[in-house]
Design a protein around this motif. Structure first.
Motif, PDB file in Angstrom:
ATOM      1  N   GLN A  68     -10.833  16.299 -10.274  1.00 34.60           N
ATOM      2  CA  GLN A  68     -12.230  16.133  -9.837  1.00 34.60           C
ATOM      3  C   GLN A  68     -12.801  17.015  -8.974  1.00 34.60           C
ATOM      4  O   GLN A  68     -11.978  17.816  -8.176  1.00 34.60           O
ATOM      5  CB  GLN A  68     -12.425  14.645  -9.243  1.00 34.60           C
ATOM      6  N   HIS A  84     -21.888  13.737   3.258  1.00 34.60           N
ATOM      7  CA  HIS A  84     -20.590  13.212   2.853  1.00 34.60           C
ATOM      8  C   HIS A  84     -20.358  13.720   1.511  1.00 34.60           C
ATOM      9  O   HIS A  84     -21.305  14.122   0.607  1.00 34.60           O
ATOM     10  CB  HIS A  84     -20.573  11.592   2.740  1.00 34.60           C
ATOM     11  N   PRO A  85     -19.215  13.637   1.047  1.00 30.70           N
ATOM     12  CA  PRO A  85     -18.638  14.376  -0.309  1.00 30.70           C
ATOM     13  C   PRO A  85     -19.290  13.551  -1.425  1.00 30.70           C
ATOM     14  O   PRO A  85     -19.482  12.198  -1.368  1.00 30.70           O
ATOM     15  CB  PRO A  85     -17.155  14.121  -0.408  1.00 30.70           C
ATOM     16  N   PHE A  96      -7.242  15.302  -1.170  1.00 30.71           N
ATOM     17  CA  PHE A  96      -8.093  16.279  -1.519  1.00 30.71           C
ATOM     18  C   PHE A  96      -7.553  17.794  -1.221  1.00 30.71           C
ATOM     19  O   PHE A  96      -6.747  17.625  -0.164  1.00 30.71           O
ATOM     20  CB  PHE A  96      -9.463  16.059  -0.612  1.00 30.71           C
ATOM     21  N   TYR A 140     -15.775  17.712  -5.867  1.00 31.79           N
ATOM     22  CA  TYR A 140     -16.728  16.987  -5.118  1.00 31.79           C
ATOM     23  C   TYR A 140     -17.409  18.070  -4.384  1.00 31.79           C
ATOM     24  O   TYR A 140     -16.933  19.090  -3.957  1.00 31.79           O
ATOM     25  CB  TYR A 140     -15.954  15.953  -3.996  1.00 31.79           C
ATOM     26  N   GLN A 197     -10.867  29.696   1.772  1.00 30.28           N
ATOM     27  CA  GLN A 197     -11.106  28.640   2.610  1.00 30.28           C
ATOM     28  C   GLN A 197     -12.488  28.482   3.190  1.00 30.28           C
ATOM     29  O   GLN A 197     -13.322  27.786   3.089  1.00 30.28           O
ATOM     30  CB  GLN A 197     -10.285  28.578   4.044  1.00 30.28           C
ATOM     31  N   TYR A 198     -13.068  29.822   3.010  1.00 24.53           N
ATOM     32  CA  TYR A 198     -14.504  30.181   3.364  1.00 24.53           C
ATOM     33  C   TYR A 198     -14.909  31.302   2.406  1.00 24.53           C
ATOM     34  O   TYR A 198     -14.375  32.265   2.065  1.00 24.53           O
ATOM     35  CB  TYR A 198     -14.938  30.729   4.819  1.00 24.53           C
ATOM     36  N   ALA A 208     -10.003  17.556  -6.167  1.00 31.21           N
ATOM     37  CA  ALA A 208      -9.326  16.378  -5.823  1.00 31.21           C
ATOM     38  C   ALA A 208      -8.344  15.780  -7.080  1.00 31.21           C
ATOM     39  O   ALA A 208      -8.759  15.617  -8.380  1.00 31.21           O
ATOM     40  CB  ALA A 208     -10.207  15.165  -5.679  1.00 31.21           C
ATOM     41  N   ALA A 260      -8.095  21.290   0.614  1.00 26.45           N
ATOM     42  CA  ALA A 260      -8.783  21.528   1.846  1.00 26.45           C
ATOM     43  C   ALA A 260     -10.248  21.936   1.924  1.00 26.45           C
ATOM     44  O   ALA A 260     -10.874  21.835   2.841  1.00 26.45           O
ATOM     45  CB  ALA A 260      -8.018  22.896   2.450  1.00 26.45           C
ATOM     46  N   PHE A 309     -14.536  20.477  -2.657  1.00 28.21           N
ATOM     47  CA  PHE A 309     -13.435  20.088  -2.507  1.00 28.21           C
ATOM     48  C   PHE A 309     -12.839  19.686  -4.128  1.00 28.21           C
ATOM     49  O   PHE A 309     -13.504  19.151  -4.987  1.00 28.21           O
ATOM     50  CB  PHE A 309     -13.198  18.787  -1.918  1.00 28.21           C
ATOM     51  N   GLY A 359     -23.626  18.276   6.952  1.00 24.90           N
ATOM     52  CA  GLY A 359     -24.099  16.925   7.384  1.00 24.90           C
ATOM     53  C   GLY A 359     -24.015  15.731   6.686  1.00 24.90           C
ATOM     54  O   GLY A 359     -24.432  14.651   6.979  1.00 24.90           O
ATOM     55  N   PHE A 415     -19.447  13.195  -5.695  1.00 22.02           N
ATOM     56  CA  PHE A 415     -18.703  13.644  -7.027  1.00 22.02           C
ATOM     57  C   PHE A 415     -19.294  14.408  -7.992  1.00 22.02           C
ATOM     58  O   PHE A 415     -20.635  14.182  -8.090  1.00 22.02           O
ATOM     59  CB  PHE A 415     -18.333  12.234  -7.773  1.00 22.02           C
ATOM     60  N   GLN A 462     -19.934  18.683  -0.459  1.00 26.68           N
ATOM     61  CA  GLN A 462     -20.336  17.926   0.797  1.00 26.68           C
ATOM     62  C   GLN A 462     -21.314  18.936   1.333  1.00 26.68           C
ATOM     63  O   GLN A 462     -21.001  20.066   1.659  1.00 26.68           O
ATOM     64  CB  GLN A 462     -19.296  17.631   1.592  1.00 26.68           C
TER      65      GLN A 462
END
Lengths: 108, 115
Positions: free
Chosen positions: A33, A42-43, A98, A35, A9-10, A90, A100, A88, A40, A45, A37
């Protein structure tokens, strides 16, 4: 719910260390796929994998799709501070969900 | 380049208000999506639409509705905003679903605070 499990997760690394995130599915995927982010942002590709055992590279990033098409990984060699963000996966199969996400922080 | 725009970057509303979040894409994509993103919970699908006037519930549709009167515009409506709807809302679009998942293009997001 989500079709895939994404780990860890981290992840916190020192700049220059490698980083890997994994995405695992209980079912066979038609494609997957990835992605990114930025904080601040957005995701965005990054890449798509379709074939069994496929490996693709983008500079320091290496993406793999498992032979059984049930898992995938993203590996970053020699991380830089610009790699900071959440990654992420996908899954395909006409899904629009997606994983987590794995949040990567890099200490300079 | 695909462009997905959202009407507001930041929004502050009061409990009980009706809230409209607008999303517009300029690539003639058939599919549009609304997600919310909360710390530790990733991207959760609220609603999606695969054509004008078509809509499908995602994983967390309760408390939300959507409208797609035109192909390029997908609106998310909070009928009566509640504090637990404070979140980042992300809109996305993609070409028609095929055998393989199509690339999704995201808007910049709307950070909504409900007081």
């Amino acid at each position: 719910g989500q079709q895939v499990m994404q780990i860890p997760q981290y992840q916190h690394v020192q700049e220059g260390e490698d980083f890997t995130t994994y995405c695992n599915s209980s079912t066979t995927l038609s494609n997957i796929q990835w992605y990114k982010q930025r904080p601040g942002g957005h995701p965005v590709f990054l890449i798509q994998l379709v074939k069994s055992g496929e490996v693709k590279k983008q500079k320091r990033l290496t993406f793999q799709f498992g032979e059984a098409k049930k898992n995938s990984s993203l590996h970053i060699t020699a991380t830089q501070t610009t790699d900071v963000g959440t990654y992420f996966c996908a899954p395909g199969n006409n899904d629009m969900r997606f994983g987590a996400g794995t949040r990567l922080t890099v200490k300079p | 380049d695909v462009k997905v725009t959202q009407s507001s970057r930041y929004l502050v509303k009061r409990t009980g208000e009706k809230v409209f979040l607008e999303c517009v894409q300029d690539m003639d994509h058939e599919n549009m999506f609304w997600y919310r993103q909360d710390p530790g919970l990733g991207l959760r699908l609220i609603y999606f639409s695969y054509d004008v006037k078509m809509k499908e519930k995602g994983d967390i549709p309760e408390g939300y509705s959507v409208s797609r009167e035109k192909k390029e515009r997908f609106s998310l409506i909070l009928e009566s905003a509640s504090t637990n709807q404070t979140s980042m809302y992300l809109c996305a679009s993609s070409p028609r679903l095929a055998v393989h998942r199509e690339t999704q293009y995201f808007g910049p997001g709307t950070r909504l605070l409900v007081l």
